[in-house]
Design a protein around this motif. Sequence first.
Motif, short mmCIF file in Angstrom:
data_model
loop_
_atom_site.label_atom_id
_atom_site.label_comp_id
_atom_site.label_asym_id
_atom_site.label_seq_id
_atom_site.Cartn_x
_atom_site.Cartn_y
_atom_site.Cartn_z
N ALA A 77 51.87 58.06 12.06
CA ALA A 77 50.90 56.96 12.17
C ALA A 77 49.83 57.27 13.21
CB ALA A 77 51.63 55.66 12.52
N VAL A 78 50.22 57.90 14.32
CA VAL A 78 49.25 58.22 15.37
C VAL A 78 48.32 59.35 14.93
CG1 VAL A 78 48.96 59.05 17.75
CG2 VAL A 78 50.79 57.43 17.21
N PHE A 79 48.89 60.38 14.31
CA PHE A 79 48.10 61.57 14.00
C PHE A 79 47.66 61.61 12.54
CE2 PHE A 79 50.52 62.64 17.78
CZ PHE A 79 49.53 63.21 18.57
N ARG A 80 47.65 60.44 11.89
CA ARG A 80 47.10 60.37 10.55
C ARG A 80 45.58 60.60 10.57
NH1 ARG A 80 45.01 55.08 9.50
NH2 ARG A 80 45.38 55.36 7.27
N LYS A 81 44.98 60.39 11.71
CA LYS A 81 43.57 60.69 11.92
C LYS A 81 43.45 61.54 13.18
CE LYS A 81 41.74 56.42 9.86
NZ LYS A 81 40.88 55.25 10.09
N ASN A 97 42.96 76.30 23.05
CA ASN A 97 43.95 76.99 23.89
C ASN A 97 44.12 76.21 25.17
OD1 ASN A 97 45.73 78.85 24.95
ND2 ASN A 97 44.17 80.39 25.40
N VAL A 98 44.93 75.16 25.11
CA VAL A 98 45.01 74.24 26.23
C VAL A 98 45.97 74.69 27.31
CG1 VAL A 98 46.84 72.83 25.20
CG2 VAL A 98 45.20 71.77 26.78
N SER A 99 47.00 75.46 26.95
CA SER A 99 48.01 75.84 27.94
C SER A 99 48.12 77.34 28.15
CB SER A 99 49.39 75.29 27.52
OG SER A 99 49.71 75.69 26.20
N GLY A 100 47.18 78.11 27.60
CA GLY A 100 47.18 79.54 27.82
C GLY A 100 48.06 80.32 26.87
N ASP A 101 48.80 79.63 26.00
CA ASP A 101 49.67 80.31 25.05
C ASP A 101 49.20 80.14 23.61
OD1 ASP A 101 50.16 77.64 24.76
OD2 ASP A 101 52.32 77.73 25.08
N GLY A 102 47.97 79.68 23.43
CA GLY A 102 47.41 79.53 22.10
C GLY A 102 47.62 78.17 21.48
N ALA A 103 48.32 77.25 22.17
CA ALA A 103 48.53 75.91 21.63
C ALA A 103 47.25 75.09 21.76
CB ALA A 103 49.68 75.22 22.36
N SER A 104 46.95 74.31 20.74
CA SER A 104 45.74 73.50 20.75
C SER A 104 45.97 72.21 21.53
CB SER A 104 45.32 73.17 19.32
OG SER A 104 46.30 72.35 18.69
N LEU A 105 44.87 71.53 21.82
CA LEU A 105 44.96 70.25 22.53
C LEU A 105 45.68 69.21 21.68
CD1 LEU A 105 44.18 68.61 25.04
CD2 LEU A 105 41.99 68.12 23.95
N LYS A 110 50.74 66.02 20.50
CA LYS A 110 51.87 65.72 19.64
C LYS A 110 53.18 65.85 20.41
CE LYS A 110 49.87 66.93 15.15
NZ LYS A 110 49.93 67.85 13.99
N GLU A 111 53.30 66.89 21.22
CA GLU A 111 54.50 67.05 22.05
C GLU A 111 54.64 65.88 23.02
OE1 GLU A 111 55.85 71.30 23.14
OE2 GLU A 111 53.66 71.36 23.25
N THR A 375 50.36 51.35 22.84
CA THR A 375 50.41 51.57 24.29
C THR A 375 50.67 53.03 24.60
OG1 THR A 375 51.23 49.32 24.64
CG2 THR A 375 51.56 50.89 26.42
N ILE A 376 51.59 53.65 23.86
CA ILE A 376 51.91 55.06 24.08
C ILE A 376 50.68 55.92 23.80
CG2 ILE A 376 53.24 57.00 23.16
CD1 ILE A 376 55.58 55.09 22.83
N ALA A 377 50.01 55.68 22.67
CA ALA A 377 48.81 56.47 22.34
C ALA A 377 47.74 56.31 23.42
CB ALA A 377 48.28 56.04 20.98
N GLY A 378 47.56 55.09 23.92
CA GLY A 378 46.57 54.87 24.97
C GLY A 378 46.95 55.54 26.27
N ASN A 379 48.23 55.48 26.65
CA ASN A 379 48.68 56.08 27.91
C ASN A 379 48.57 57.60 27.88
OD1 ASN A 379 49.20 53.55 28.91
ND2 ASN A 379 51.41 53.66 28.61
#
Length: 486
Positions: A77-81, A97-105, A110-111, A375-379
């Motif tokens: 529901a959060v990442f549908r868009k 490359n947000v963490s230097g290991d090739g992972a995207s923002l 999502k994590e 609330t979680i998405a906003g935080n």
Amino acid sequence: MPNYSAVRAEYTEALPGWQLVKRCVAGPREVRKYNEYLPMPDPLNRSEENLARYEQLKKRAMFLNVTGRTRTGLMGAVFRKTAEVELPPGIDYLLENVSGDGASLEQLCKEATGECLDTGRGGFLVDYPKIDIPEGQTSLTAAQTANSRAYIHFYPAESIVNWREDVIDGVKRLTLVVLHEKLNEPSEDGFEFVEKDQYRALMLLDGQYVQRVYSEDSQEGEESIPKDKSGAEFDHIPFHFFGSQNNDASIDKAPLEDLAEVNILHYGNSATVEESGFISSQPTLFITTDIQPDEFVKLNPNGMHIGSRRGHNLGKSGSAIMLQATETQLARELMKDKEQQMLMIGARIVQQSNGAETAEAVRIRYSSDNSVLGTIAGNVSEAVRLALFDAQRFMNGEVDEEGTVFWLNQEFFDQVMDAQAILAQVQLWQQGIIAKADLRTNLRQAGVIESDRTDDDIDADREADAPVLASEPGSNDQQGSVDDEQ
């Protein structure tokens, strides 16, 4: 020697709940590894026979992973868009490359969102490379910092073992965060790994951000003082908490913990029902005979076999009957019980419906879930935005708050727009109340226009189309015709 591995009492108290949720999310195989979630029928009997019976009990018990499926649905529901993102020059590399290991923002978010659903807690650390400014220079040149980048690292709740907040100049500020890290050191041949513990202490000492790394090999700690490209030290800890209620350092309640508790109870009920069903559904032979026990053993040395290939001596008088539970009725009762349990714990897998539900009815039915999820998405969005600010302090030396936009999607349901609503939007545009861009944005949110089609794409397609005879509302030609009529 500093007690760098000290753990806060709140962490110890919350840890079992976090582990419960994560094990439920992982699924049946993970839950069955632990004997604490399924009571042993005879807990005082430690015989091999009783332990073997318990293992069979666990294998027959069905763990219906409602917790994991619900988590997947909420994440969807959060990442549908896609998130709304705008990064200023200098940190735009973080998008891919947000963490230097090739992972995207997006993957980082999502994590973080999944962790917040599981534990209601997590954090982002903005890590800076160590740069030594040569003597005679006050700051580093672009060439000297070409390969030096700030990165954002995600830490789950289980890794944040200690923290402290102090009031400084009337403001509560974070003065200590201890992060537990696991390192895999390879063996000499490189094919085996040894897991070692490492503790990273983030401290604010006399208004200066200091980082120390403790391990078995370095129990006194290796200290470093991060600085930006101009050589200035940081006056705050670049670590940002996020939670299911707010973003302070306190521990919030895990949103999925209640569901996981009921999920485990359902697992126990399933074990009981399956065990009783397994026992009562087995054919059981009852006999009556006047043969003495010792004589019966001689006549039936291998016991009495059930089947038509051999007969049995029951003496001068005797009878035998076979008792067995009705298989179809038992199976139906087991299925009904499981379906009712799924409905009771709010599962969206099997739903009883007397008819079609309106979109508004669905929104009302899931309103509590949506409020927590919103609330979680906003935080998480706010924590990411603050982390992006700290990355800018290192890379650019200053923060562009207006040019830094990050916001996760909070539209968990499609906005239904019928023909009348579309006509009303067009009339608002014709009357000059909203702009054409606003009209198109509303149509995208309603699904009338594909979300990935930009205004430039639409205008380009319109130019390729045949010319429209009627002029657009509000154009000069239309205004001229109105003046001519007057």
